[in-house]
Write a protein that holds these residues in place. Structure first.
Motif, PDB file in Angstrom:
ATOM      1  N   ARG A   1      -4.330  10.839  -1.175  1.00 29.17           N
ATOM      2  CA  ARG A   1      -4.709   9.802  -0.588  1.00 29.17           C
ATOM      3  C   ARG A   1      -5.103   8.579  -1.842  1.00 29.17           C
ATOM      4  O   ARG A   1      -4.942   7.695  -2.036  1.00 29.17           O
ATOM      5  CB  ARG A   1      -5.525   9.794   0.619  1.00 29.17           C
ATOM      6  CG  ARG A   1      -5.175  10.024   1.799  1.00 29.17           C
ATOM      7  CD  ARG A   1      -6.145  10.023   3.058  1.00 29.17           C
ATOM      8  NE  ARG A   1      -7.250  10.578   2.490  1.00 29.17           N
ATOM      9  CZ  ARG A   1      -7.384  12.190   3.056  1.00 29.17           C
ATOM     10  NH1 ARG A   1      -6.394  12.474   3.772  1.00 29.17           N
ATOM     11  NH2 ARG A   1      -8.365  12.761   3.011  1.00 29.17           N
TER      12      ARG A   1
ATOM     13  N   LEU B   1      -2.330   7.549  -4.071  1.00 20.17           N
ATOM     14  CA  LEU B   1      -1.608   6.351  -3.218  1.00 20.17           C
ATOM     15  C   LEU B   1      -2.545   5.135  -3.523  1.00 20.17           C
ATOM     16  O   LEU B   1      -2.142   3.969  -3.871  1.00 20.17           O
ATOM     17  CB  LEU B   1      -1.133   6.549  -1.872  1.00 20.17           C
ATOM     18  CG  LEU B   1      -0.231   7.595  -1.749  1.00 20.17           C
ATOM     19  CD1 LEU B   1      -0.070   7.960  -0.238  1.00 20.17           C
ATOM     20  CD2 LEU B   1       1.080   7.295  -2.235  1.00 20.17           C
TER      21      LEU B   1
ATOM     22  N   GLU C   1      -1.660   1.455  -5.351  1.00 16.21           N
ATOM     23  CA  GLU C   1      -1.588   0.487  -4.577  1.00 16.21           C
ATOM     24  C   GLU C   1      -0.541   0.586  -3.564  1.00 16.21           C
ATOM     25  O   GLU C   1       0.495  -0.320  -3.559  1.00 16.21           O
ATOM     26  CB  GLU C   1      -1.475  -0.861  -5.172  1.00 16.21           C
ATOM     27  CG  GLU C   1      -2.868  -1.366  -5.934  1.00 16.21           C
ATOM     28  CD  GLU C   1      -3.935  -1.715  -4.686  1.00 16.21           C
ATOM     29  OE1 GLU C   1      -3.448  -2.503  -3.765  1.00 16.21           O
ATOM     30  OE2 GLU C   1      -5.225  -1.575  -4.942  1.00 16.21           O
ATOM     31  N   LEU C   2      -0.239   1.694  -3.144  1.00 13.60           N
ATOM     32  CA  LEU C   2       0.818   1.902  -2.217  1.00 13.60           C
ATOM     33  C   LEU C   2       0.253   2.411  -1.006  1.00 13.60           C
ATOM     34  O   LEU C   2      -0.760   3.212  -0.607  1.00 13.60           O
ATOM     35  CB  LEU C   2       1.836   3.281  -2.817  1.00 13.60           C
ATOM     36  CG  LEU C   2       2.505   2.795  -3.876  1.00 13.60           C
ATOM     37  CD1 LEU C   2       2.979   4.289  -4.698  1.00 13.60           C
ATOM     38  CD2 LEU C   2       3.448   1.714  -3.899  1.00 13.60           C
ATOM     39  N   PRO C   3       0.993   1.999   0.120  1.00 17.31           N
ATOM     40  CA  PRO C   3       2.306   1.241   0.094  1.00 17.31           C
ATOM     41  C   PRO C   3       1.988  -0.202  -0.165  1.00 17.31           C
ATOM     42  O   PRO C   3       0.982  -0.755  -0.087  1.00 17.31           O
ATOM     43  CB  PRO C   3       2.806   1.538   1.569  1.00 17.31           C
ATOM     44  CG  PRO C   3       1.630   1.531   2.485  1.00 17.31           C
ATOM     45  CD  PRO C   3       0.671   2.596   1.495  1.00 17.31           C
ATOM     46  N   ALA C   4       3.286  -0.831  -0.585  1.00 18.30           N
ATOM     47  CA  ALA C   4       3.111  -2.270  -0.908  1.00 18.30           C
ATOM     48  C   ALA C   4       2.794  -3.094   0.367  1.00 18.30           C
ATOM     49  O   ALA C   4       3.254  -2.534   1.532  1.00 18.30           O
ATOM     50  CB  ALA C   4       4.324  -2.843  -1.439  1.00 18.30           C
TER      51      ALA C   4
ATOM     52  N   VAL D   1       9.939   6.883   3.316  1.00 17.60           N
ATOM     53  CA  VAL D   1       8.810   6.918   2.662  1.00 17.60           C
ATOM     54  C   VAL D   1       8.965   5.774   1.397  1.00 17.60           C
ATOM     55  O   VAL D   1       8.213   5.043   0.905  1.00 17.60           O
ATOM     56  CB  VAL D   1       8.228   8.268   1.955  1.00 17.60           C
ATOM     57  CG1 VAL D   1       6.985   7.890   0.877  1.00 17.60           C
ATOM     58  CG2 VAL D   1       7.800   8.943   2.931  1.00 17.60           C
ATOM     59  N   SER D   2      10.207   5.947   0.620  1.00 18.09           N
ATOM     60  CA  SER D   2      10.584   5.068  -0.526  1.00 18.09           C
ATOM     61  C   SER D   2      10.618   3.764   0.098  1.00 18.09           C
ATOM     62  O   SER D   2      10.117   2.531  -0.803  1.00 18.09           O
ATOM     63  CB  SER D   2      12.046   5.599  -1.120  1.00 18.09           C
ATOM     64  OG  SER D   2      12.065   6.602  -1.522  1.00 18.09           O
TER      65      SER D   2
ATOM     66  N   HIS E   1       6.865   2.450   0.642  1.00 22.91           N
ATOM     67  CA  HIS E   1       6.176   2.177  -0.411  1.00 22.91           C
ATOM     68  C   HIS E   1       6.467   0.805  -1.188  1.00 22.91           C
ATOM     69  O   HIS E   1       5.762   0.098  -1.982  1.00 22.91           O
ATOM     70  CB  HIS E   1       6.351   3.324  -1.719  1.00 22.91           C
ATOM     71  CG  HIS E   1       5.533   4.427  -1.111  1.00 22.91           C
ATOM     72  ND1 HIS E   1       5.629   5.760  -1.890  1.00 22.91           N
ATOM     73  CD2 HIS E   1       4.785   4.689  -0.291  1.00 22.91           C
ATOM     74  CE1 HIS E   1       4.919   6.436  -1.358  1.00 22.91           C
ATOM     75  NE2 HIS E   1       4.173   5.993  -0.528  1.00 22.91           N
ATOM     76  N   LEU E   2       7.646   0.253  -0.546  1.00 27.51           N
ATOM     77  CA  LEU E   2       8.032  -1.126  -1.221  1.00 27.51           C
ATOM     78  C   LEU E   2       7.864  -1.950  -0.332  1.00 27.51           C
ATOM     79  O   LEU E   2       8.407  -3.293  -0.537  1.00 27.51           O
ATOM     80  CB  LEU E   2       9.677  -1.084  -1.552  1.00 27.51           C
ATOM     81  CG  LEU E   2      10.149  -0.131  -2.745  1.00 27.51           C
ATOM     82  CD1 LEU E   2      11.837  -0.242  -2.729  1.00 27.51           C
ATOM     83  CD2 LEU E   2       9.455  -0.422  -3.993  1.00 27.51           C
TER      84      LEU E   2
ATOM     85  N   MET F   1       2.463  11.583   5.499  1.00 25.60           N
ATOM     86  CA  MET F   1       2.853  10.093   5.051  1.00 25.60           C
ATOM     87  C   MET F   1       3.000   9.434   6.217  1.00 25.60           C
ATOM     88  O   MET F   1       3.422   8.022   6.256  1.00 25.60           O
ATOM     89  CB  MET F   1       4.350  10.203   4.547  1.00 25.60           C
ATOM     90  CG  MET F   1       4.359  11.206   3.281  1.00 25.60           C
ATOM     91  SD  MET F   1       3.096  10.704   1.997  1.00 25.60           S
ATOM     92  CE  MET F   1       3.604   9.069   1.618  1.00 25.60           C
TER      93      MET F   1
ATOM     94  N   GLN G   1      15.130   6.625  -3.652  1.00 25.71           N
ATOM     95  CA  GLN G   1      14.547   5.370  -4.307  1.00 25.71           C
ATOM     96  C   GLN G   1      15.701   4.537  -4.872  1.00 25.71           C
ATOM     97  O   GLN G   1      15.527   3.092  -4.601  1.00 25.71           O
ATOM     98  CB  GLN G   1      13.880   5.988  -5.499  1.00 25.71           C
ATOM     99  CG  GLN G   1      12.718   6.754  -5.501  1.00 25.71           C
ATOM    100  CD  GLN G   1      11.812   7.057  -6.524  1.00 25.71           C
ATOM    101  OE1 GLN G   1      12.475   7.395  -7.727  1.00 25.71           O
ATOM    102  NE2 GLN G   1      10.601   7.439  -6.294  1.00 25.71           N
TER     103      GLN G   1
END
Length: 492
Positions: free
Chosen positions: A22, A25, A29-32, A63-64, A67-68, A148, A446
């Motif tokens: 945690r 992450l 600064e994830l997730p965006a 997850v990828s 995160h975006l 996640m 990714q």
């Protein structure tokens, strides 16, 4: 191992790992923040991305995307905790991949299997581990899902995938609570090794009673083989797993009928593994893509040494080489009906056969693809190999775009087809082995997520431009400086 799973010390170690994850992450600064404009069609909210399949590939892709800043929902037909083959149809004792591979960790050390394992068993336990136990890998994937916070909707089977011309794809779903239709801007197929088809079976199987045979990928209770004569067709890793499971279940005898004169000794796939190929395969010319994948196919992958030894320790097993199947006939044995298998090495009598004959792309046995299948461009539509390099698996593989998207045989034959993305094994010819296998699953996930982010942004560019125009949070309020006094020239 010094600790036991679920012991107080193991739980404390896992709690500490999760706290560190945690923190990692948060530092990144994830997730965006979510940035895709909400979309509604016919009064129904549209998902940004729907993923079919909640195994390791589907979760890594989700997850990828998250995160975006892209919301992803996963639909899986299995019960919770039984996604993928690991706790159902897989029968190996350990994974075939080396334990050091980072798999779906996406660049986070705290999300690796090693971190999860060491948190519970310590460094001593990790160093004592040879290969990853299959069911322990499933436990790790269950943990991955939990930490996640993935939105996986289990017991949801996709009955039909229907691309539309209005910018969405309709998924027709069935679940215990009934049938429904979900709309999504993009759909990702993360459906595994048999993702666009199913088990390959030789034609002679069609005339055999179904109770007398199974494919190695079938969900079968091997205890029914106790006391029986079992034939296993094939010599790959799944053949060894099936033979060993039958022997451990008490089979009276197991014969492996092997077409080749010997087992392959070298895994050429390992020799193909490098960041160069992982990132460069997509951009290779067609002839090189074909040459590499065809060479690996014809060389075949040897079964792991441990899997072979698991079989060969039994005295009631035989490895019979040079024994392709010429015929299989039913024959009476008292009150029972057996199977008589004819090969160049002789005739063998069995009570049950296990076909370990791999998988194939076959749209006809997957009804959910009925709408899209006739329109999909395959490599047979794109490339003709040189004489001697013909390969049915490669010819049947879909010819994908740079974001794993299906492409139409004829332009505009099915508007919206390009909104369905193939992130499963049959993508290998176009993209390389990045869409399911543990070694490069992070790279593939990714690549997919970044490509989808680009596509989604481009589709809404006008809205994003309006957002830029409407942005009014000031960096300066005007009191940060004092105007200079008039210059000498200005006072004149």
């Amino acid at each position: 191992m010094p600790n036991k799973l679920n012991s107080p010390s193991a739980k404390a170690g896992l709690d500490a790992l999760e706290a560190r994850l945690r923190q990692d992450l948060a530092w990144l600064e994830l997730p965006a923040k979510s940035w895709v404009p909400p979309m509604t069609v016919d009064g129904q909210a549209v998902l940004e991305v729907a993923i079919i399949g909640g195994g390791q590939a589907g979760m890594a892709a989700a997850v990828s995307l998250i995160h975006l800043g892209i919301n992803a929902v996963i639909f899986d037909q299995s019960p919770e905790g039984f996604e993928g083959p690991w706790a159902t149809t897989a029968r190996m004792e350990t994974l075939r991949s080396p334990k050091k591979l980072t798999g779906p960790a996406l660049g986070f050390s705290t999300l690796t299997f090693r971190a999860w394992h060491e948190a519970q068993f310590g460094l001593e336990g990790w160093e004592a581990l040879d290969k990853i136990p299959r069911l322990q890998w499933m436990d790790y994937l269950r943990w991955y899902r939990r930490v996640m916070s993935l939105d996986i909707r289990n017991a949801h089977r996709v009955e039909s995938i229907v691309p539309r011309a209005d910018g969405v794809v309709a998924l027709h779903l069935s679940a215990p609570e009934g049938k429904s239709i979900v709309l999504a801007r993009r759909v990702v197929l993360a459906t595994g090794r048999d993702g666009l088809g199913g088990a390959y079976l030789p034609p002679l199987v069609e005339d055999l009673p179904s109770e007398k045979w199974a494919h190695s990928s079938d969900d079968m209770d091997y205890r029914q083989l106790a006391g029986k004569r079992v034939g296993v067709i094939g010599a790959g890793a799944s053949s060894m797993d099936s033979a060993a499971t039958a022997l451990e279940a008490g089979a009276a005898r197991v014969d492996l009928l092997i077409r080749r004169a010997d087992l392959p000794r070298i895994n050429k796939g390992k020799g193909a593994g490098s960041p160069g190929l992982t990132n460069g395969h997509l951009h290779l010319p067609d002839d090189w893509k074909w040459r590499i994948r065809h060479y690996i196919n014809i060389q075949q992958t040897p079964p792991p040494s441990g899997s072979v030894q698991r079989v060969s320790k039994f005295p009631n097993v035989r490895f019979i080489f040079g024994a392709p199947i010429d015929a299989i006939d039913l024959h009476a044995e008292g009150n029972e009906e057996g199977l008589r298998v004819t090969t160049p090495r002789g005739v063998f009598d069995f009570d049950f056969l296990i076909f370990s004959t791999g998988f194939r792309i076959d749209w006809t046995i997957r009804s959910e693809f009925a709408v899209i299948a006739p329109h999909i461009r395959n490599w047979s539509d794109r490339y003709t190999p040189p004489p001697g390099e013909e390969d049915a698996e490669l010819s049947d593989s879909p010819d994908l775009g740079p974001v794993f998207e299906f492409q139409p045989k004829q332009p505009d034959s099915l508007p919206g087809l390009e909104r369905v993305h193939c992130f499963c094994y049959p993508a290998a010819l176009t993209h390389g082995s990045v869409s399911g296998d543990i070694p490069s699953i992070t790279d593939g996930a990714q690549r997919l997520a970044q490509g989808l982010a680009s596509l989604l942004y481009g589709e809404d560019i006008a809205a994003h431009y309006r957002t830029i125009q409407a942005y009014e949070e000031p960096e300066l309020v005007g009191d940060e400086w004092l105007p200079s006094a008039p210059t000498e020239a200005e006072r004149r």
